[in-house]
Design a protein around this motif. Structure first.
Motif, PDB file in Angstrom:
ATOM      1  N   LYS A  74      14.692  61.154  75.382  1.00  0.00           N
ATOM      2  CA  LYS A  74      13.794  61.269  74.233  1.00  0.00           C
ATOM      3  C   LYS A  74      13.578  59.917  73.566  1.00  0.00           C
ATOM      4  O   LYS A  74      12.459  59.594  73.127  1.00  0.00           O
ATOM      5  CB  LYS A  74      14.365  62.262  73.236  1.00  0.00           C
ATOM      6  CG  LYS A  74      13.469  62.510  72.028  1.00  0.00           C
ATOM      7  CD  LYS A  74      14.071  63.550  71.104  1.00  0.00           C
ATOM      8  CE  LYS A  74      13.171  63.800  69.895  1.00  0.00           C
ATOM      9  NZ  LYS A  74      13.737  64.830  68.984  1.00  0.00           N
ATOM     10  N   ASN A  75      14.628  59.110  73.488  1.00  0.00           N
ATOM     11  CA  ASN A  75      14.537  57.810  72.820  1.00  0.00           C
ATOM     12  C   ASN A  75      14.163  56.674  73.780  1.00  0.00           C
ATOM     13  O   ASN A  75      14.041  55.523  73.334  1.00  0.00           O
ATOM     14  CB  ASN A  75      15.880  57.483  72.147  1.00  0.00           C
ATOM     15  CG  ASN A  75      16.148  58.351  70.933  1.00  0.00           C
ATOM     16  OD1 ASN A  75      15.644  58.094  69.852  1.00  0.00           O
ATOM     17  ND2 ASN A  75      16.962  59.397  71.119  1.00  0.00           N
ATOM     18  N   ARG A  76      14.034  57.008  75.072  1.00  0.00           N
ATOM     19  CA  ARG A  76      13.733  55.991  76.102  1.00  0.00           C
ATOM     20  C   ARG A  76      14.712  54.836  76.017  1.00  0.00           C
ATOM     21  O   ARG A  76      14.345  53.652  76.010  1.00  0.00           O
ATOM     22  CB  ARG A  76      12.293  55.483  75.986  1.00  0.00           C
ATOM     23  CG  ARG A  76      11.220  56.557  75.984  1.00  0.00           C
ATOM     24  CD  ARG A  76      11.361  57.529  77.142  1.00  0.00           C
ATOM     25  NE  ARG A  76      11.199  56.894  78.451  1.00  0.00           N
ATOM     26  CZ  ARG A  76      11.413  57.529  79.616  1.00  0.00           C
ATOM     27  NH1 ARG A  76      11.846  58.785  79.628  1.00  0.00           N
ATOM     28  NH2 ARG A  76      11.218  56.900  80.760  1.00  0.00           N
ATOM     29  N   THR A  77      15.989  55.188  75.975  1.00  0.00           N
ATOM     30  CA  THR A  77      17.067  54.204  75.848  1.00  0.00           C
ATOM     31  C   THR A  77      17.650  53.877  77.219  1.00  0.00           C
ATOM     32  O   THR A  77      18.079  54.783  77.946  1.00  0.00           O
ATOM     33  CB  THR A  77      18.199  54.750  74.957  1.00  0.00           C
ATOM     34  OG1 THR A  77      17.650  55.059  73.669  1.00  0.00           O
ATOM     35  CG2 THR A  77      19.317  53.730  74.809  1.00  0.00           C
ATOM     36  N   PRO A  78      17.689  52.610  77.602  1.00  0.00           N
ATOM     37  CA  PRO A  78      18.333  52.243  78.868  1.00  0.00           C
ATOM     38  C   PRO A  78      19.799  52.679  78.875  1.00  0.00           C
ATOM     39  O   PRO A  78      20.476  52.623  77.852  1.00  0.00           O
ATOM     40  CB  PRO A  78      18.221  50.713  78.892  1.00  0.00           C
ATOM     41  CG  PRO A  78      17.076  50.401  77.982  1.00  0.00           C
ATOM     42  CD  PRO A  78      17.135  51.442  76.897  1.00  0.00           C
ATOM     43  N   PHE A  79      20.272  53.109  80.052  1.00  0.00           N
ATOM     44  CA  PHE A  79      21.664  53.527  80.163  1.00  0.00           C
ATOM     45  C   PHE A  79      22.194  53.214  81.552  1.00  0.00           C
ATOM     46  O   PHE A  79      21.438  52.840  82.465  1.00  0.00           O
ATOM     47  CB  PHE A  79      21.818  55.026  79.847  1.00  0.00           C
ATOM     48  CG  PHE A  79      21.205  55.949  80.861  1.00  0.00           C
ATOM     49  CD1 PHE A  79      21.984  56.513  81.871  1.00  0.00           C
ATOM     50  CD2 PHE A  79      19.855  56.291  80.804  1.00  0.00           C
ATOM     51  CE1 PHE A  79      21.429  57.386  82.807  1.00  0.00           C
ATOM     52  CE2 PHE A  79      19.288  57.163  81.732  1.00  0.00           C
ATOM     53  CZ  PHE A  79      20.074  57.711  82.735  1.00  0.00           C
ATOM     54  N   ALA A  80      23.499  53.351  81.699  1.00  0.00           N
ATOM     55  CA  ALA A  80      24.151  53.153  82.990  1.00  0.00           C
ATOM     56  C   ALA A  80      25.162  54.266  83.189  1.00  0.00           C
ATOM     57  O   ALA A  80      25.662  54.848  82.227  1.00  0.00           O
ATOM     58  CB  ALA A  80      24.853  51.799  83.043  1.00  0.00           C
ATOM     59  N   VAL A  81      25.472  54.547  84.442  1.00  0.00           N
ATOM     60  CA  VAL A  81      26.518  55.506  84.788  1.00  0.00           C
ATOM     61  C   VAL A  81      27.497  54.803  85.709  1.00  0.00           C
ATOM     62  O   VAL A  81      27.094  54.258  86.746  1.00  0.00           O
ATOM     63  CB  VAL A  81      25.939  56.747  85.490  1.00  0.00           C
ATOM     64  CG1 VAL A  81      27.056  57.749  85.772  1.00  0.00           C
ATOM     65  CG2 VAL A  81      24.837  57.375  84.652  1.00  0.00           C
ATOM     66  N   LYS A  82      28.772  54.804  85.337  1.00  0.00           N
ATOM     67  CA  LYS A  82      29.788  54.120  86.142  1.00  0.00           C
ATOM     68  C   LYS A  82      30.887  55.074  86.551  1.00  0.00           C
ATOM     69  O   LYS A  82      31.412  55.825  85.729  1.00  0.00           O
ATOM     70  CB  LYS A  82      30.407  52.951  85.352  1.00  0.00           C
ATOM     71  CG  LYS A  82      31.281  52.047  86.228  1.00  0.00           C
ATOM     72  CD  LYS A  82      32.052  51.032  85.411  1.00  0.00           C
ATOM     73  CE  LYS A  82      33.316  51.632  84.833  1.00  0.00           C
ATOM     74  NZ  LYS A  82      34.201  50.616  84.229  1.00  0.00           N
ATOM     75  N   GLY A  83      31.232  55.052  87.827  1.00  0.00           N
ATOM     76  CA  GLY A  83      32.372  55.792  88.331  1.00  0.00           C
ATOM     77  C   GLY A  83      33.555  54.852  88.467  1.00  0.00           C
ATOM     78  O   GLY A  83      34.232  54.514  87.510  1.00  0.00           O
ATOM     79  N   GLY A  84      33.786  54.361  89.704  1.00  0.00           N
ATOM     80  CA  GLY A  84      34.888  53.433  89.934  1.00  0.00           C
ATOM     81  C   GLY A  84      34.573  52.002  89.545  1.00  0.00           C
ATOM     82  O   GLY A  84      35.465  51.176  89.411  1.00  0.00           O
ATOM     83  N   GLY A  85      33.299  51.657  89.389  1.00  0.00           N
ATOM     84  CA  GLY A  85      32.914  50.306  88.967  1.00  0.00           C
ATOM     85  C   GLY A  85      33.042  49.259  90.047  1.00  0.00           C
ATOM     86  O   GLY A  85      33.248  48.079  89.765  1.00  0.00           O
ATOM     87  N   HIS A  86      32.883  49.664  91.313  1.00  0.00           N
ATOM     88  CA  HIS A  86      33.060  48.731  92.421  1.00  0.00           C
ATOM     89  C   HIS A  86      31.743  48.153  92.923  1.00  0.00           C
ATOM     90  O   HIS A  86      31.711  47.375  93.868  1.00  0.00           O
ATOM     91  CB  HIS A  86      33.789  49.445  93.576  1.00  0.00           C
ATOM     92  CG  HIS A  86      34.623  48.558  94.427  1.00  0.00           C
ATOM     93  ND1 HIS A  86      34.142  47.952  95.568  1.00  0.00           N
ATOM     94  CD2 HIS A  86      35.903  48.155  94.322  1.00  0.00           C
ATOM     95  CE1 HIS A  86      35.095  47.231  96.125  1.00  0.00           C
ATOM     96  NE2 HIS A  86      36.173  47.336  95.394  1.00  0.00           N
ATOM     97  N   ALA A  87      30.623  48.534  92.302  1.00  0.00           N
ATOM     98  CA  ALA A  87      29.318  48.017  92.728  1.00  0.00           C
ATOM     99  C   ALA A  87      29.201  46.529  92.409  1.00  0.00           C
ATOM    100  O   ALA A  87      29.574  46.087  91.326  1.00  0.00           O
ATOM    101  CB  ALA A  87      28.199  48.783  92.024  1.00  0.00           C
ATOM    102  N   THR A  88      28.677  45.755  93.355  1.00  0.00           N
ATOM    103  CA  THR A  88      28.508  44.311  93.112  1.00  0.00           C
ATOM    104  C   THR A  88      27.095  43.957  92.687  1.00  0.00           C
ATOM    105  O   THR A  88      26.866  42.824  92.257  1.00  0.00           O
ATOM    106  CB  THR A  88      28.868  43.489  94.366  1.00  0.00           C
ATOM    107  OG1 THR A  88      27.983  43.853  95.441  1.00  0.00           O
ATOM    108  CG2 THR A  88      30.304  43.719  94.788  1.00  0.00           C
ATOM    109  N   ASN A  89      26.146  44.875  92.815  1.00  0.00           N
ATOM    110  CA  ASN A  89      24.786  44.567  92.376  1.00  0.00           C
ATOM    111  C   ASN A  89      24.722  44.543  90.854  1.00  0.00           C
ATOM    112  O   ASN A  89      25.018  45.554  90.206  1.00  0.00           O
ATOM    113  CB  ASN A  89      23.800  45.605  92.922  1.00  0.00           C
ATOM    114  CG  ASN A  89      23.485  45.385  94.387  1.00  0.00           C
ATOM    115  OD1 ASN A  89      23.505  44.258  94.868  1.00  0.00           O
ATOM    116  ND2 ASN A  89      23.207  46.457  95.100  1.00  0.00           N
ATOM    117  N   PRO A  90      24.340  43.413  90.254  1.00  0.00           N
ATOM    118  CA  PRO A  90      24.253  43.333  88.791  1.00  0.00           C
ATOM    119  C   PRO A  90      23.302  44.383  88.230  1.00  0.00           C
ATOM    120  O   PRO A  90      22.249  44.648  88.820  1.00  0.00           O
ATOM    121  CB  PRO A  90      23.718  41.909  88.542  1.00  0.00           C
ATOM    122  CG  PRO A  90      24.061  41.147  89.784  1.00  0.00           C
ATOM    123  CD  PRO A  90      23.969  42.140  90.902  1.00  0.00           C
ATOM    124  N   THR A  91      23.681  44.988  87.141  1.00  0.00           N
ATOM    125  CA  THR A  91      22.912  45.990  86.373  1.00  0.00           C
ATOM    126  C   THR A  91      22.871  47.366  87.027  1.00  0.00           C
ATOM    127  O   THR A  91      22.319  48.298  86.456  1.00  0.00           O
ATOM    128  CB  THR A  91      21.451  45.557  86.117  1.00  0.00           C
ATOM    129  OG1 THR A  91      20.655  45.718  87.299  1.00  0.00           O
ATOM    130  CG2 THR A  91      21.371  44.119  85.622  1.00  0.00           C
TER     131      THR A  91
END
Length: 491
Positions: free
Chosen positions: A90-107
């Motif tokens: 509704k607010n068009r707010t950027p967000f992220a979802v993290k599990g183990g946090g092992h991704a190397t791609n920034p953002t």
């Protein structure tokens, strides 16, 4: 390839970078974060800069993957995630979802908006009757293996320590058991999914075959098939420069001749600074990860590797959980990292020598600049690994060819060199693909493994002919384009 250090030191240094942000947040809290905090249940929490759980939430295995978010939300129920997605959309707010946090791609699993960490989805429930296990999306594979060990069963899961459950599965997932049972995603029977509209659903092949094959939303739980598990044989071997030729020959022979589906291997060509006392900054070395799904392998499978003089060898019979603990991937201090990948059809001696040449060239060129460590992991599998599942999955788009992933990993310390390391990784992947073509391998169009793919990899290169279907599914399930507010691949 496998680097060990103190996470506590990293956390303390990371904490210091949020001092100014913490002071600012004392006087101002983001209104969307406040709205979320007022709307979710007592099973969930919101944390702001300066709070220890904020630091835990935004921290990643690679420091280059972390960002300063407005707040960290730790949901404790799928229903709360639905509420959160409703507010964010509704607010068009950027967000992220993290599990183990092992991704190397920034953002890709970080944001300057609202950061959702799903640590609290951390249960493992074994169902003996259905021979399945319900696995929380916030877990790492170490936790899963330890929880299932008392029951004498296991799942097809990640191969090294510290890697998150959710990201590996949703990218397809290679496993030590892939030769026997297929990709990790091939053994999932149900997903608990929070759709972009906030609805919580259990997705199975029977309930929604299109959504089951190409998910869109936030997964909170995976139901996976389980398999009997005995003790296993394996471990790590570190080999010095003078014996690399022997390892190359043994790896090529293993890849072309070993047909036992219980046998597995990763041969990684390494160069640069690592915490191992045996690592030499000036010369390449090899780390071997050996696996056999049983207490002892038949004679002949690994004999060539075991007779090579080594700097370190911890191969033995052990539990599966302890084997994985012996393959640590903790990052070096404040490291910046990237994965880059290509796929080939076979690991021939000439191709492996090309890998060694790339290791030598880029190792000598890059390591003096930024305390770098580089690793090229080659992963032999049987050609039949994609035939275990006759149903469609997002990856791979092609199951008729037994292609093999090659993972290029670069790690460095100075952000000023980011673009140079990215450029080098791309150039190296192209050089290796050309080397495979030059020896007659038909690598054109082979899918690139999403979990190893760099951020600028075209979607067509990963999902091929499945891409139109995935885009159609995205339009159907996410008409408000909520998931476009998050990081990751954009369909």
């Amino acid at each position: 390839m496998f680097l060990v250090t103190s996470k506590a030191v990293v956390a303390l240094l990371f904490c210091s970078s949020f001092t100014l942000a913490a002071v600012e947040e004392e006087n101002f809290k983001n209104p969307v974060c406040v709205q979320i905090g007022a709307s979710i249940s007592s099973s969930s929490d919101v944390y702001y800069p300066g709070h220890p759980l904020y630091i835990k939430g935004v921290s990643h295995w690679a420091s280059s993957s972390s960002q300063v978010a407005k707040c960290v939300v730790e949901p404790g129920t799928a229903t709360d995630i639905g509420i959160i997605l409703g507010i964010l959309g509704k607010n068009r707010t950027p967000f992220a979802v993290k599990g183990g946090g092992h991704a190397t791609n920034p953002t890709y699993s970080s944001t300057t908006g609202v950061h959702i960490s799903i640590y609290r989805f951390s249960k493992v429930l074994y169902n003996k009757g259905s021979q399945t296990a319900d696995i929380g999306a916030g877990l790492i594979w170490d936790d899963v293996y330890a929880a299932l060990e008392p029951y004498g069963v296991n799942v097809v899961g990640g191969r090294v320590s510290g890697v998150g459950v959710a990201g590996v599965i949703l990218g397809g997932g290679y496993s030590w058991k892939t030769n026997q049972h297929g990709l990790i995603v091939d053994t999932v029977t149900a997903f608990e999914l929070v759709k972009p509209d906030g609805k919580v659903v259990t997705v199975t092949k029977a309930s929604d075959s299109r959504l089951f094959s190409g998910l869109k939303g936030i997964v909170t739980k995976f139901t996976m098939r389980t398999f009997p598990q005995t003790k296993v044989w394996g471990g790590m071997i570190l080999v010095g420069t003078e014996n690399i030729a022997k390892v190359t020959a043994a790896t090529a022979a293993f890849s072309s001749k070993v047909t036992d589906p219980k046998a597995g291997l990763i041969t990684a060509y390494n160069f640069g600074l690592a915490s191992s006392p045996f690592q030499d900054f000036r010369n390449p070395q090899i780390s071997l990860l050996l696996f056999y799904d049983g207490p002892n392998p038949p004679r002949g499978i690994f004999d060539a590797f075991m007779t090579i003089p080594s700097l370190l060898n911890d191969v033995s019979t052990k539990t599966f959980a302890s084997l994985i603990k012996g393959f640590p991937t903790d990052s070096t201090l404040d490291n910046r990292s990237i994965f880059c990948s290509l796929s080939v059809l076979s690991l021939t001696p000439s191709f492996l020598n090309a890998v060694l040449n790339e290791t030598n060239y880029w190792g000598a060129k890059l390591t003096p600049k930024s305390g770098a460590f580089i690793s090229y992991a080659t992963e032999p599998f049987l050609p039949s690994i994609y035939s275990h599942n006759k149903d469609s999955t997002a990856f791979p788009p092609v199951r008729s060819k037994g292609f093999l992933p090659v993972n290029i990993f670069y790690s460095w310390t100075n952000r000023a060199f980011d673009e140079e390391f990215y450029k080098a990784a791309r150039a190296s992947a192209t050089a290796l693909s050309n080397a495979a073509k030059a020896e007659g391998q038909s690598v054109l169009g082979l899918p690139v493994y999403p979990n190893y793919a760099m951020f600028d990899t075209p979607l067509e290169n990963m999902y091929g002919s499945n891409l139109p279907t995935l885009r159609s599914l995205k339009s159907q399930v996410d008409p408000q384009n909520v998931m476009a507010l998050a990081g990751g691949w954009k369909f």
